[in-house]
Design an enzyme around this catalytic site. Structure first.
Site, short mmCIF file in Angstrom:
data_model
loop_
_atom_site.label_atom_id
_atom_site.label_comp_id
_atom_site.label_asym_id
_atom_site.label_seq_id
_atom_site.Cartn_x
_atom_site.Cartn_y
_atom_site.Cartn_z
CB CYS A 43 -0.94 -0.01 1.21
SG CYS A 43 -1.82 1.54 1.39
CB CYS A 48 -3.17 2.47 -1.70
SG CYS A 48 -3.47 0.76 -1.30
CE LYS A 51 -4.66 4.12 -6.38
NZ LYS A 51 -5.17 2.78 -6.24
CE1 TYR A 178 -10.71 -2.21 -6.53
CE2 TYR A 178 -10.82 -4.45 -7.37
CZ TYR A 178 -11.28 -3.47 -6.51
OH TYR A 178 -12.30 -3.74 -5.65
CD GLU A 182 -6.88 2.10 -9.04
OE1 GLU A 182 -5.72 1.76 -8.72
OE2 GLU A 182 -7.82 2.14 -8.21
CG HIS A 437 -28.94 23.00 -4.18
ND1 HIS A 437 -28.95 22.14 -5.25
CD2 HIS A 437 -29.10 24.24 -4.70
CE1 HIS A 437 -29.12 22.83 -6.36
NE2 HIS A 437 -29.21 24.10 -6.06
CD GLU A 442 -28.28 18.93 -4.87
OE1 GLU A 442 -29.32 19.29 -4.28
OE2 GLU A 442 -27.59 19.70 -5.56
P1 NDP Z 1 -7.87 -7.70 -10.65
O1 NDP Z 1 -8.21 -9.00 -10.05
O2 NDP Z 1 -8.65 -6.49 -10.28
O3 NDP Z 1 -7.95 -7.83 -12.24
C1 NDP Z 1 -7.19 -8.77 -12.92
C2 NDP Z 1 -7.47 -8.63 -14.40
O4 NDP Z 1 -6.52 -9.39 -15.13
C3 NDP Z 1 -8.84 -9.13 -14.79
O5 NDP Z 1 -9.34 -8.32 -15.82
C4 NDP Z 1 -8.53 -10.54 -15.31
O6 NDP Z 1 -9.45 -10.97 -16.27
C5 NDP Z 1 -7.19 -10.32 -15.96
N1 NDP Z 1 -6.34 -11.51 -16.02
C6 NDP Z 1 -6.07 -12.39 -15.05
N2 NDP Z 1 -5.20 -13.33 -15.46
C7 NDP Z 1 -4.92 -13.03 -16.75
C8 NDP Z 1 -4.10 -13.63 -17.73
N3 NDP Z 1 -3.38 -14.72 -17.48
N4 NDP Z 1 -4.06 -13.07 -18.96
C9 NDP Z 1 -4.77 -11.97 -19.23
N5 NDP Z 1 -5.57 -11.34 -18.33
C10 NDP Z 1 -5.64 -11.88 -17.11
O7 NDP Z 1 -6.30 -7.53 -10.37
P2 NDP Z 1 -5.33 -6.27 -10.35
O8 NDP Z 1 -4.01 -6.83 -10.71
O9 NDP Z 1 -5.87 -5.13 -11.12
O10 NDP Z 1 -5.32 -5.87 -8.82
C11 NDP Z 1 -5.02 -6.85 -7.82
C12 NDP Z 1 -5.82 -6.62 -6.58
O11 NDP Z 1 -5.30 -5.52 -5.88
C13 NDP Z 1 -7.28 -6.28 -6.84
O12 NDP Z 1 -8.07 -7.42 -6.92
C14 NDP Z 1 -7.64 -5.42 -5.68
O13 NDP Z 1 -8.14 -6.24 -4.66
C15 NDP Z 1 -6.34 -4.80 -5.26
N6 NDP Z 1 -6.29 -3.40 -5.70
C16 NDP Z 1 -7.20 -2.52 -5.18
C17 NDP Z 1 -7.20 -1.21 -5.57
C18 NDP Z 1 -8.22 -0.28 -5.00
O14 NDP Z 1 -8.80 -0.61 -3.98
N7 NDP Z 1 -8.48 0.86 -5.63
C19 NDP Z 1 -6.24 -0.68 -6.54
C20 NDP Z 1 -5.36 -1.69 -7.04
C21 NDP Z 1 -5.39 -2.99 -6.63
P3 NDP Z 1 -10.81 -11.74 -15.88
O15 NDP Z 1 -11.79 -10.67 -15.50
O16 NDP Z 1 -11.15 -12.44 -17.14
O17 NDP Z 1 -10.46 -12.66 -14.76
#
Ligand code: NDP
Length: 448
Positions: A43, A48, A51, A178, A182, A437, A442
């Protein structure tokens, strides 16, 4: 005299580990925490915090443009990535220092070495020193997953993205979750040509469909490119140093940087957990009970390594509840219901509770209220971008079971509204509250 060197030995000084260490120490435990990299964890060091600072930096691109419509005489402004990068990294250093101070002031011994488990009460440091502890807490977080394709080593992950030498002019971001959304917003605002490559046809699975659709529509209008249902084949590194992502079908995409944002795997490898009989699930996550206790009585685990909800505030709660339970004489579980979350995309989105689809499954009949509006600031700025707020209500009780929004400051607004959803308030309770307002928030009490 205790038979152990420490009452608690924590492996990993991230959000969960630091909170657990400090609270256990405040309860009177003798605590040590081992960290092989930097105090603060994902984080603070490479997640976080940096970022969010990049998000602030990116926002100026549109703010400076909009300012002209508000009468400001803004000359053409250039953006210098290295200035922002260095200031962000400087802030990360400052925060790391503060985390270290907190641990010191609670008399937690910080050991800057890798530690592995040697048994139910034993750990070994990289230097060879052996230590015993009555209780061991694993808080080692998670690590980015890199897809197994040829040339994957030419790509980077969120670990490296904060340290780039220069801002790419073309970036391919793999994933639709995520991190992908972002950073797509961030680099687009910095002027890069951004292409998001997704293996499926959905972005941000788990969020409400209408909100996700709105993000996709706005992102496309801004000029972010998308490639859906894409099967990657390999990454080629060309002689001039640029990269090319090839697919099983379709045209390849050239880029300066390829960022993998394809999920994070629990960081449980090579920790010696098998020596203590600590069981993992099929994803490598440490299996724990509701008090974060593993299959070994004296070993607990909190945060992303347990893959319950990979969110910082959840890891902090788990660490705190663990320390209160084991060292504070106050047995506590974490309540995982109605955990709000946000994606700091551009614009950001946020949600709490059930999506419309989940609510229909759970309650049968639901009422859905939406407000689809152009924020006042966008109107004057000549920006077409619309916000969308959505409330999902259990039709039989009038209780608000989900709240979802996309638009400026959505996470800030949702955090406050999440209190009402968590408290089980009804649509009527929202309606009974007088609007503030003029504000965007709101809309929440004016839904028809
Ligand atoms: P996410 O789980 O959010 O997303 C992963 C993405 O990668 C999905 O679109 C998934 O597709 C795709 N994917 C997974 N494996 C493959 C692969 N082998 N080839 C191609 N695409 C693939 O993970 P992130 O890495 O973005 O973030 C990790 C975690 O960190 C999040 O789950 C979240 O909990 C946390 N995080 C939270 C944030 C916040 O609170 N604002 C900010 C950043 C991270 P599919 O949908 O098909 O599975």
């Amino acid at each position: 005299m205790s038979e152990f060197d420490f009452d608690l030995f924590v492996i990993g000084a991230g959000s969960g580990g630091v909170r657990a260490s400090r609270v256990a120490a405040a309860h009177g435990a003798k605590v040590a925490v081992a960290e092989e990299y930097r105090v603060g964890g994902t984080c603070v060091i490479r997640g976080c915090v940096p970022k969010k600072l990049l998000i602030y930096g990116a926002h100026f691109a549109e703010d400076l443009k909009d300012a002209r419509r508000f009468g400001w005489n803004v000359p053409d402004c250039g953006f210098e990535w290295t200035t922002l990068r260095d200031n962000v990294l400087g802030e990360v250093d400052r925060l790391e220092g503060l985390y270290g101070n907190t641990l010191n002031s609670h008399k937690v011994e910080v050991i800057r070495e890798r530690a592995t488990v040697t048994g139910p009460h034993g750990v070994k440091l990289a230097s060879g020193r052996e230590i015993t502890a009555k209780v061991i807490l694993i808080a080692t977080g998670a690590w980015p997953i890199v897809p197994e394709i040829d040339g994957a080593e030419h790509g980077i992950t969120s670990n490296e993205v904060f340290h780039l030498d220069e801002c790419p002019s073309r970036i391919v971001i793999v994933g639709g979750g995520y991190i992908a959304n972002e950073f797509a917003g961030i680099f687009h605002q910095f002027g890069a040509q951004v292409t998001m490559v997704n293996r499926g046809s959905d972005l941000l699975r788990g969020y409400d469909e209408q909100i996700r659709d709105r993000l996709l529509q706005i992102s496309m209008t801004k000029g972010i490119n998308f490639r859906f249902n894409a099967k990657m084949e390999r990454i080629e590194k060309r002689d001039d140093g640029t990269l090319c992502l090839h697919f099983e079908s379709g045209d390849p995409i050239a880029a300066d940087i390829i960022l993998f944002a394809t999920g994070r795997r629990p960081h449980s490898d090579g920790l010696g957990l098998e020596t203590a009989g600590v069981e993992l699930n099929e994803k490598g996550a440490i299996k724990v009970d509701e008090y974060s206790r593993t299959s070994c009585e004296s070993i607990y685990a909190v945060g992303d390594v347990t893959d319950r909800l990979q969110l910082t505030p959840v890891a902090i709660r788990e660490g705190h509840a663990f320390a209160d339970t084991v060292f504070g004489g106050n047995k506590r579980k974490v309540d995982y219901s109605c955990v709000p979350s946000a994606v700091f995309s551009h614009p950001p989105l946020a949600g709490v509770g059930l999506t419309e689809a989940q609510a229909k499954n759970q309650y049968g009949t639901v009422k859905v209220y939406t407000s689809d509006f152009r924020p006042m600031k966008n109107v004057l700025a000549g920006r077409e971008e619309r916000a969308l707020y959505k409330m999902v209500v259990d039709a039989s009780t009038d209780k608000v079971v989900g709240l979802h929004m996309i638009g400026p400051d959505a996470p800030e607004i949702l955090q406050a509204a999440a209190v009402a959803v968590k408290a089980g308030l009804t649509k009527q309770d929202f309606d009974d509250t007088v609007a503030l307002h003029p504000s965007m928030a709101e809309e929440l009490v004016l839904l028809k």
